[in-house]
Write a protein that holds these residues in place. Sequence first.
Motif, PDB file in Angstrom:
ATOM      1  N   GLY B 284       0.783  -1.224   0.000  1.00  0.00           N
ATOM      2  CA  GLY B 284       0.000   0.000   0.000  1.00  0.00           C
ATOM      3  C   GLY B 284       0.817   1.276   0.000  1.00  0.00           C
ATOM      4  O   GLY B 284       0.276   2.355  -0.158  1.00  0.00           O
ATOM      5  N   GLY B 335      -7.916   1.316  -7.222  1.00  0.00           N
ATOM      6  CA  GLY B 335      -8.047   1.559  -5.786  1.00  0.00           C
ATOM      7  C   GLY B 335      -8.801   0.429  -5.119  1.00  0.00           C
ATOM      8  O   GLY B 335      -8.430  -0.033  -4.032  1.00  0.00           O
ATOM      9  N   LEU B 338      -6.587  -2.596  -4.827  1.00  0.00           N
ATOM     10  CA  LEU B 338      -5.637  -2.378  -3.740  1.00  0.00           C
ATOM     11  C   LEU B 338      -6.313  -2.590  -2.388  1.00  0.00           C
ATOM     12  O   LEU B 338      -5.757  -3.222  -1.485  1.00  0.00           O
ATOM     13  CB  LEU B 338      -5.107  -0.951  -3.838  1.00  0.00           C
ATOM     14  CG  LEU B 338      -3.915  -0.577  -2.985  1.00  0.00           C
ATOM     15  CD1 LEU B 338      -2.729  -1.436  -3.329  1.00  0.00           C
ATOM     16  CD2 LEU B 338      -3.574   0.891  -3.190  1.00  0.00           C
ATOM     17  N   PHE B 339      -7.513  -2.055  -2.267  1.00  0.00           N
ATOM     18  CA  PHE B 339      -8.290  -2.180  -1.040  1.00  0.00           C
ATOM     19  C   PHE B 339      -8.522  -3.646  -0.705  1.00  0.00           C
ATOM     20  O   PHE B 339      -8.250  -4.097   0.410  1.00  0.00           O
ATOM     21  CB  PHE B 339      -9.627  -1.451  -1.235  1.00  0.00           C
ATOM     22  CG  PHE B 339     -10.558  -1.540  -0.065  1.00  0.00           C
ATOM     23  CD1 PHE B 339     -10.448  -0.654   0.984  1.00  0.00           C
ATOM     24  CD2 PHE B 339     -11.556  -2.495  -0.031  1.00  0.00           C
ATOM     25  CE1 PHE B 339     -11.306  -0.732   2.058  1.00  0.00           C
ATOM     26  CE2 PHE B 339     -12.418  -2.580   1.036  1.00  0.00           C
ATOM     27  CZ  PHE B 339     -12.291  -1.698   2.084  1.00  0.00           C
ATOM     28  N   THR B 342      -5.161  -5.436   0.275  1.00  0.00           N
ATOM     29  CA  THR B 342      -4.644  -5.157   1.618  1.00  0.00           C
ATOM     30  C   THR B 342      -5.597  -5.660   2.699  1.00  0.00           C
ATOM     31  O   THR B 342      -5.156  -6.132   3.738  1.00  0.00           O
ATOM     32  CB  THR B 342      -4.397  -3.651   1.814  1.00  0.00           C
ATOM     33  OG1 THR B 342      -5.551  -2.946   1.380  1.00  0.00           O
ATOM     34  CG2 THR B 342      -3.201  -3.190   1.043  1.00  0.00           C
ATOM     35  N   LEU B 343      -6.903  -5.568   2.431  1.00  0.00           N
ATOM     36  CA  LEU B 343      -7.878  -6.077   3.392  1.00  0.00           C
ATOM     37  C   LEU B 343      -7.679  -7.577   3.567  1.00  0.00           C
ATOM     38  O   LEU B 343      -7.623  -8.089   4.688  1.00  0.00           O
ATOM     39  CB  LEU B 343      -9.296  -5.781   2.904  1.00  0.00           C
ATOM     40  CG  LEU B 343     -10.401  -5.968   3.923  1.00  0.00           C
ATOM     41  CD1 LEU B 343     -10.278  -4.937   5.016  1.00  0.00           C
ATOM     42  CD2 LEU B 343     -11.763  -5.869   3.265  1.00  0.00           C
ATOM     43  N   SER B 346      -4.592  -8.232   5.635  1.00  0.00           N
ATOM     44  CA  SER B 346      -4.653  -8.005   7.083  1.00  0.00           C
ATOM     45  C   SER B 346      -5.554  -9.027   7.759  1.00  0.00           C
ATOM     46  O   SER B 346      -5.304  -9.421   8.902  1.00  0.00           O
ATOM     47  CB  SER B 346      -5.040  -6.565   7.428  1.00  0.00           C
ATOM     48  OG  SER B 346      -6.231  -6.208   6.825  1.00  0.00           O
ATOM     49  N   ILE B 347      -6.593  -9.482   7.058  1.00  0.00           N
ATOM     50  CA  ILE B 347      -7.431 -10.546   7.635  1.00  0.00           C
ATOM     51  C   ILE B 347      -6.615 -11.836   7.742  1.00  0.00           C
ATOM     52  O   ILE B 347      -6.658 -12.539   8.756  1.00  0.00           O
ATOM     53  CB  ILE B 347      -8.695 -10.758   6.782  1.00  0.00           C
ATOM     54  CG1 ILE B 347      -9.613  -9.547   6.906  1.00  0.00           C
ATOM     55  CG2 ILE B 347      -9.445 -12.018   7.231  1.00  0.00           C
ATOM     56  CD1 ILE B 347     -10.809  -9.566   5.998  1.00  0.00           C
TER      57      ILE B 347
END
Lengths: 285, 359
Positions: B284, B335, B338-339, B342-343, B346-347
């Motif tokens: 990111g 976008g 990318l969202f 990264t989501l 992190s999960i």
Amino acid sequence: MQHTKFTGKRANQALFFTLFRLMSYLVVGILFCIIGFIVIRGIGVINWEFLTTAPKDGMTKGGIFPAIVGTFYLVIGSMIVAFPIGVMSGIYMNEYATNKYIVRVIRVMTNNLGGIPSIVFGLFGMSLFVNKLHFGDSLLAGSFTLGLLALPLIIRVTEEALKAIPDTYRHGSLALGATKLTTIRKVILPAAFPNVMTGLILSVGRVSGETAPILFTAAAYFLPHLPTSVFDQVMALPYHLYVIATSGTDLEATRPMAYGTAIVLIAIVLIMNLLANVVRRKFSK
Amino acid sequence: MFKSSTVEKGYVLCVNRSNKIQNLTPKQVKEIFDGNITSWKQVGGDDIPIEPLRMDDIASQYTEEEIGANFEHLPQKLSEAVASKPGALAFFPEQFININFQGRVLPAETITLKEYFGGKEWFPTATPAAQFGVLPLILGTLWVSIAAILIALPFGMAVAIYLAEIANSRIRKILKPLIELLAGIPSVVYGFFGLIVIVPLIRSIFHLPVGETALAGALVLAIMALPTIITVAEDAMRTTPLAMKESSLALGATHWQTIYRVVIPYASSGILAAIVLGIGRAIGETMAVLMVTGNAAVMPHSLTEPVRTIPATIAAELGESAMGSVQYQALFMLGAILFVLTLGISIWAEIIRKEPKVQ
């Protein structure tokens, strides 16, 4: 046999431990070289004029005053947006929410929100605040975007600050006949204050260095005057550094300005961290 | 976005009426105008050479008088030109097509999902047909991020082990806040450092024409990811129960054997989470990467070539794209990618962390 194996083991350990120690010093050394390099190259630029005048002659002379003021406004604006919401969410999650499942969902969501790249916040802020709500490229749109970015940090810090307060405080206050709201206002919040303040200061440090969220929501390449309303564009330190480091008619001539701006940015982060430490120490007797 | 045409707004593509071609994909249009496809046979038509016609070609074929001072004869000439050449593929403004036009206008082609995700070319402002293939950007992002983690990992682990197990508490108390402090330095400052130190260094070491390369990006990202990796991995190692370490030492193992046989396996899920979080942060990261990777939207082949990442693309192009245009929408789609990326990461890290520890 036994003896040689023993020394082999020891030698092995000594070898690896030395290696790790050296690598650690190397890493810390590299990280400090970065800061040291910038500070040594740029410290000569920092003077009163640099901090208090606007850029001149295609950014090669003058100072960074409008950028400092712009960043200051953006930080204030974003904290006005994020601080009340963040603290209230934290209070709700730790003091009021009874449904464990909902709390867990909110916590996972805020954690994930914290992991989202700042450029995505920029995109979101641009489409919602700049375009849909017609704030335009403005201080207001930038403050809201940065506020969203700081929100997860403030919620988490508040929640942790409240969690650290022993239940005896709550029980004592409630036993004296205080309502829940009074307990929170008079007992819990004052006790949690230093840690919440620490979180606020750290998020100020974070917000003041962010570039990507304000690229399309607030930042101006160059403005000779200071913003007069919340609908004005502003200059900001991180964006200013990006601009003078990568584009310009005379990159060599703007280098000193770039070093100076980088020092100011590093200084803000250092000061905010020191301040956070001072607050933490002073209040937690 | 997948409903809009990639052909520039207000422009159309026309062919001779004898041409059997019903439509051309944006990719084919680009290849034709670049001169890589020269025969209609290559796109499924008759075996006749393609003659691309742009406005300039037509204007140079006729004198100013023939076209007219206000282009009043231009529609007529265009029509003639397309009709006279069986292999013509003309590209010009819609306004110059009148009722008597003797060619056939090709329907506007839209971007397909397959072209967006599988396309290897990203030329959002190319004419006559813009290309929106995100593959080079996605690969560029992963390329730089994974290289960064591979560089950062040995150092990060060494520091984490040192802080968690070897260093005495006095050194640890100094180093740990310092490392956390470095995580707070703005990315644009790291980017600036990369630009003035790492980029020239890489250029002179590898004798490259430009130092802005994937390697420069990976190095800067590695430095930036270090604090995250160190903090998370060290925290994981410190959760190892003292009893486990003591039993290992009691069995005659050295401290080092205890570390790599007991502490590291016990903390493995936390260490893995540190790696995943580090990758997430690297993917990111926008400004530092934008400043040092050279931003060439090509398929990455080596570390010493310029690449372009998703965040850098958004940052570089959004300011120039017209609101609501295809490019604007394509950038928002980036976008979204990318969202999700990264989501998901992190999960994933969250799940890894909670996995049962190795016994």
